[in-house]
Design an enzyme around this catalytic site. Structure first.
Site, PDB file in Angstrom:
ATOM      1  N   SER A  20      38.498  45.953  41.077  1.00 35.72           N
ATOM      2  CA  SER A  20      37.523  45.393  40.161  1.00 35.72           C
ATOM      3  C   SER A  20      37.255  43.901  40.353  1.00 35.72           C
ATOM      4  CB  SER A  20      37.968  45.639  38.718  1.00 35.72           C
ATOM      5  OG  SER A  20      39.175  44.965  38.442  1.00 35.72           O
ATOM      6  N   LYS A  50      38.080  35.231  37.831  1.00 32.08           N
ATOM      7  CA  LYS A  50      37.474  36.502  37.428  1.00 32.08           C
ATOM      8  C   LYS A  50      37.103  36.379  35.952  1.00 32.08           C
ATOM      9  CE  LYS A  50      38.824  41.449  37.577  1.00 32.08           C
ATOM     10  NZ  LYS A  50      39.931  42.367  37.928  1.00 32.08           N
ATOM     11  N   SER A  55      43.150  46.153  42.109  1.00 32.53           N
ATOM     12  CA  SER A  55      41.921  45.376  41.889  1.00 32.53           C
ATOM     13  C   SER A  55      41.888  44.008  42.552  1.00 32.53           C
ATOM     14  CB  SER A  55      41.668  45.206  40.383  1.00 32.53           C
ATOM     15  OG  SER A  55      41.129  46.384  39.857  1.00 32.53           O
TER      16      SER A  55
END
Lengths: 460, 96
Positions: free
Chosen positions: A142, A67, A166
């Site tokens: 996310s 990420k 997330s």
């Protein structure tokens, strides 16, 4: 694609051939917008080093994605924001270093909601990631990009961060395994901080055994993250028999999508068939978890994001005259609206006059929630429920109403506030073919036991 | 229901070092009112005698030796990342 399959491919050809293939596939799947940047040059260099025998380890040559809020070499670390659009990390996150020490090769940085604020990646400053099963729907967030690159079989594993769901929610939306470990199990050093009392990092994989392998490599104390715990993660080959499992009935009400409830109930039947004991339990404080979360998390992130001031690194606004203007305009340009919304809520709940009523009260109610978990875990080994109230929603469906978006986190925030391990495992599809995950939650440091249980339930 | 005025939004923006444009001010005024209205439900809970939880590890006073650790990152490397620098220092607009 599993880690052992890709290791076989490397053995049969070479790390370079495999990494080139993976990068070509990442380019082919560009329409999903799961990756912000590739780290191609560095990845190929490392692949050559693997082939030359200079890099070895349990993951020698195995490609992965992080990420883009993880500091990593080979491409900017943007946190999907204009603030850090060109930020070149001077160091790497401990988790990335540990994986590289075992020979893994980072091939790219995945999309997220800017600074990890959101549940759909629609808050990315560079545009949303599309769902792996339906490109008109959100990837979740996310960590949406990491979920999608795993679901599309671009890489066998990817890393994400989970502050309130997330990792788990996008794992559920894209049909992969998502692990939110016990708070403190894995170092967060070198990961862009959001809410320090709930932030954890974890993995996306296509199967549970790979999650166990990756977790075992990343776990353990780090002198550079004072909140890390001594390594307690030991893979359990045998699943504990006759576990007592509580189905959280507060998460199975009529308001929850019927397909979601049906898949969870089927999973529960599967557990019963394996001899585990299931009982319905209640977690009354769960009703308040979202309110607690949306006080504490904005408070913590408003402090953490104060560092983005345009002075030492990152974006700086042009044509300004005073220091106040520099701060104000830099932050206006560098943050998306959701960042600003959360920072301002944080400023509000921490201001004198409101501190006791909001922030302190939330931290006290958090204690009540934790007490309820402790009470349940004195009687049950595991708690089970859905990951999210619905399968992946449509792009744009919730963007106009922040509270509607926040309500999607209702089943994932309770364990975040309590620092407990929780994993999302695929449990089938909705009638329209969208993936649905089931969430397994355990007491602190029960990560290995939870994963062993999930592994025993996998359909081979 | 918590009513947040336009002045409240401007004050919060100032506390948060954020310059906002007009459309954002209007949008945030509505959103912040709604969010505070939602989280206010906690006020009805009785928390008399309940200790707040600020962190969940139970770790206390994690010490390390008072030694300089070299992470191999030079001053030049870090200064390179500053938007403006001069004479080995980060340059900022005039403060006073």
């Amino acid at each position: 694609m599993t880690i052992s399959e890709i290791k076989d491919q490397i053995k049969a050809s070479s790390a370079r051939v495999v990494v080139e293939k993976v990068i070509a596939k990442a380019r082919e799947k560009a329409e999903y917008h799961a990756l912000l940047n590739l780290t191609e040059e560095r990845a190929l260099q490392r692949a050559d080093d693997v082939d030359a025998g200079k890099i070895t380890g349990k993951l020698a040559g195995v490609p992965f994605v992080v990420k883009d809020n993880f500091l990593a070499f080979g491409a900017p670390t943007t946190a999907a924001s204009k603030m850090l659009e060109n930020f070149d990390a001077p160091l790497q996150a401990t988790a990335v270093e540990k994986l590289e020490a075992e020979g893994a090769i980072c091939i790219g940085k995945s999309n997220l909601d800017a600074f990890a604020h959101g549940g759909s990646t629609e808050n990315s400053a560079f545009g949303p990631t599309k769902n792996a099963y339906d490109t008109t729907r959100v990837s979740g967030g996310s960590s949406g990009g990491s979920a999608v690159v795993t679901a599309l079989d671009i890489v066998p594993f990817a890393l994400g961060s989970d502050t309130g769901g997330s990792i788990r929610q996008p794992a559920s939306f894209n049909g992969v395994v998502g692990v939110k470990p016990t708070y403190g199990m894995i170092s967060r050093y070198g990961v862009v901080a959001m809410a320090s009392s709930t932030d954890v990092i974890g993995s996306f994989t296509t199967n549970v055994a790979d999650a166990e392998l990756v977790s075992s490599i990343m776990a353990g104390r780090d002198d550079r993250d004072m909140t890390t715990l001594p390594d307690f993660f030991q893979i359990q080959n045998d699943v504990k028999l006759g576990q007592k499992i509580g189905l959280i009935k507060d998460f199975m009400t009529d308001g929850v999508d019927a397909d979601v409830r049906a898949r969870v109930n089927e999973y529960v039947e599967g557990l019963k068939a394996k001899g585990h004991i299931i009982e319905e339990v209640s977690l009354p404080m769960a009703e308040y978890a979202l309110a607690i979360y949306y006080i504490i998390v904005p408070a913590e992130l408003s402090s953490n994001l104060a560092r983005y001031d345009g002075i030492r690194y990152g974006h700086r606004a042009e044509g300004i005259k005073t220091l106040a203007e520099l701060y104000g305009r830099t932050r206006d340009q560098g943050f998306v609206t959701e960042n600003k919304r959360r920072i301002m809520i944080g400023s509000y709940v921490l201001s004198s006059g409101y501190f006791d009523a909001y922030y302190l009260q939330a931290q006290k109610v958090r204690t009540l929630l934790i007490n309820e978990f402790n009470e349940l875990f004195s009687k049950y080994d595991v708690l089970i429920g859905p990951v999210a109230p619905t399968p992946a929603f449509k792009l744009g469906e919730n963007t106009a109403d922040p509270i509607k978006m926040y309500l999607g986190d209702i089943m994932t925030v309770p364990t975040s506030l309590a620092g407990l391990p929780a994993i999302s495992v695929p449990a089938g599809r909705s009638e329209s073919g969208l993936p649905i995950g089931v969430q397994l939650m355990g007491p602190s440091q029960s990560d290995a036991r939870l994963l062993a249980l999930a592994r025993s339930m996998e359909v081979k | 229901m918590t009513q947040i005025t336009r002045d409240d939004v401007l004050h919060l923006a100032q506390l948060s070092s954020l310059e906002l444009n007009d459309s954002e001010i209007n949008e945030l005024q509505t959103d912040i009112s709604n969010i505070l209205g939602y989280v206010q439900q906690l006020s009805k809970l009785d928390t008399t005698g309940v200790e707040p939880t600020y962190q969940v590890t139970g770790l206390k006073n994690v010490w390390r030796d008072d030694k300089v650790i070299d992470y191999g990152i030079s001053r030049e490397e870090l200064l390179k990342r500053a938007p403006e620098s001069r004479d080995n220092q980060v340059k900022v607009p005039k403060v006073l």
